[in-house]
Design an enzyme around this catalytic site. Sequence first.
Site, PDB file in Angstrom:
ATOM      1  N   GLU A  40       0.874  -1.165   0.000  1.00  0.00           N
ATOM      2  CA  GLU A  40       0.000   0.000   0.000  1.00  0.00           C
ATOM      3  C   GLU A  40       0.919   1.224   0.000  1.00  0.00           C
ATOM      4  O   GLU A  40       1.795   1.337   0.857  1.00  0.00           O
ATOM      5  CB  GLU A  40      -0.888  -0.007   1.254  1.00  0.00           C
ATOM      6  CG  GLU A  40      -1.883   1.133   1.244  1.00  0.00           C
ATOM      7  CD  GLU A  40      -2.803   1.133   2.464  1.00  0.00           C
ATOM      8  OE1 GLU A  40      -2.802   0.156   3.237  1.00  0.00           O
ATOM      9  OE2 GLU A  40      -3.510   2.137   2.634  1.00  0.00           O
ATOM     10  N   ARG A 265       4.457 -12.665  10.006  1.00  0.00           N
ATOM     11  CA  ARG A 265       5.185 -11.454   9.648  1.00  0.00           C
ATOM     12  C   ARG A 265       6.492 -11.397  10.427  1.00  0.00           C
ATOM     13  O   ARG A 265       6.663 -12.032  11.465  1.00  0.00           O
ATOM     14  CB  ARG A 265       4.346 -10.206   9.855  1.00  0.00           C
ATOM     15  CG  ARG A 265       3.866  -9.948  11.260  1.00  0.00           C
ATOM     16  CD  ARG A 265       2.783  -8.881  11.282  1.00  0.00           C
ATOM     17  NE  ARG A 265       3.267  -7.571  10.883  1.00  0.00           N
ATOM     18  CZ  ARG A 265       2.697  -6.825   9.930  1.00  0.00           C
ATOM     19  NH1 ARG A 265       1.636  -7.249   9.298  1.00  0.00           N
ATOM     20  NH2 ARG A 265       3.168  -5.639   9.632  1.00  0.00           N
ATOM     21  N   LYS A 275       4.131   0.884   9.531  1.00  0.00           N
ATOM     22  CA  LYS A 275       4.280   2.151   8.819  1.00  0.00           C
ATOM     23  C   LYS A 275       3.676   3.295   9.610  1.00  0.00           C
ATOM     24  O   LYS A 275       4.175   4.406   9.583  1.00  0.00           O
ATOM     25  CB  LYS A 275       3.639   2.044   7.431  1.00  0.00           C
ATOM     26  CG  LYS A 275       4.522   1.302   6.451  1.00  0.00           C
ATOM     27  CD  LYS A 275       3.921   1.281   5.075  1.00  0.00           C
ATOM     28  CE  LYS A 275       2.829   0.263   4.984  1.00  0.00           C
ATOM     29  NZ  LYS A 275       2.382  -0.005   3.614  1.00  0.00           N
TER      30      LYS A 275
END
Length: 568
Positions: A40, A265, A275
């Site tokens: 993204e 992850r 982020k």
Amino acid sequence: MRAAMTDTAGSSPSHFIQTIIESDLESGKHERIHTRFPPEPNGYLHIGHAKSICLNFGMAAKYGGLCNLRFDDTNPSKEEVEYVDSIKEDIRWLGFDWEDREFYASDYFETLYEYALRLIEKGKAYVEDLSADEIRAHRGTLTEPGRESPYRERPIEENLDLFKRMRAGDFDDGARVLRAKIDMAAGNLNMRDPVLYRILRAHHHRTGDDWCIYPMYDMAHGQSDSIEGITHSLCTLEFEDHRPLYNWLVEQLEIYPPRQIEFARLNLSHTVLSKRKLLQLVNDGLVTGWDDPRMPTLSGMRRRGFTARAIRRFCEAIGVAKANSLVDIQNLEHHVREDLNKIAPRVMGVLDPLRVVIENYPEDRTEELDATNNPEDPEAGSRKVPFSREIYIDRADFMDDPPKKYVRLAPGREVRLRYGYFITCADFVKNDAGEVVEVRCTYDPETRGGSAPDGRRVKGTIHWVSAEAALQADVRLYEHLFSVTDPSDIEDGADWKSNLNPESVEVLTGCRVEPSLAAARAGVTVQFERVGYFCVDPKDSSPDRLVFNRVVSLRDSWAKIQQKQGGA
Ligand code: ATP
Ligand code: MG
């Protein structure tokens, strides 16, 4: 892609995703695999993304398939072109190539809209008039079923009309949404009539103001995978609960069904990989930018001097698993050190200079001494370093009153200057504050090159630079960004930023480095012998004022930990 293949081929332990892919190829389910990396564009890539990039591009390379780059740009208000550009630069730098397959979820907005109409026509989606709060209140909990909306049984024609008018801009932002009609009593909350489309008047970086409705992640991701013919859609564990919805949507739409597979992850100690949090550090001025050398971003690590190969090897080494874990940042640093050890030229740099005068060396003389560029790489050759009557050594290499075992310079003691002569300390000078400001020595002209003809030995070898010829430099010493192992592990109500390490950077000025570094280009990494690896800062360094970032120190604590545990 080629680089990544050659430096990891064969060495990697097999993981569950490989097993799935191999069996799909063997059974003939797929002739060729096709993966994608779907960032993204709302921030810079970090080391966690590197794991996903190495996995997606790596699997495609290993099995002769393809990997797309797809920007997941369905959220217009948070996305920016700057991020798109940085993401592409970082992936290329890591060594991967998406060729001509650069896609955007926004490329599919028209198709996704048609898909939505298809769902409505099948009676599988409806326009909802309840507010966001009311929808939430109807949703139920893990233990209680949700309640059906009064708008759930709207006739298909009315839904079609309302949805088209949503697109046409007839309603205010947030006034209505499109929901899937699945099951308000489903155990999985994602299946309780999830929202598929919302009204949002926001400028999109690619489609401009063409749209005032935008698909939600679930309405876009699997469909984009399907449109691109993705065979294996690899994502992180938090999407496991979305998989039933992913599958339901491709089934209802009767489109090609990719397979979503979740993996753990990457969590890295002493830093944060989100982020949102990294953006906050940038916006609050707690770091100098996304590419601050302390950041776990790829741009930060590149600027710090980490190599792409080291990051790929690290990603390979940590493997791919189904269970979340926390990886020690020293493991990453270990791979950086291993790589730099092989490729970084050795030079001499003195971080905390102490003047040494060699009393019996002629004042007007300079010699050029031969120095090996890299003992690990015979082809790296050698260079000349100037030697003169006055030199600098590191303050830590002299003691005026040393313990017996001290092997470096001290009154009456003899040491070897790296690539040079033996010197013996005759005297030293202190200032009024009691600090040593100068050391007086004599040298033995017979010991040039580092050994004495009479066979006499010295234990210590120290680095140095010619006082006259050395260049001045600023050196930034970096430590971990957070002082605790897991910065996300905090008490309720506490601020995660309270664990930032106040000493994560120390700037040394007035350091001295050998003159061969005058030509060092931005981004070049060298080893200051006995000190560590240092990279010429690509932004702040100039020929007039050299600035070095410490990449890593020489001490490999990770290797020690592994030895202790009897591991690899
Ligand atoms: P963040 O939490 O940092 O915002 P994200 O998942 O929202 O990350 P995306 O841009 O959506 O960021 O991520 C692109 C891809 O990278 C996704 O497939 C995502 O699952 C993967 N990814 C993100 N963070 C990690 C991580 N820490 N480890 C492995 N893969 C990750
Ligand atoms: Mg995401």
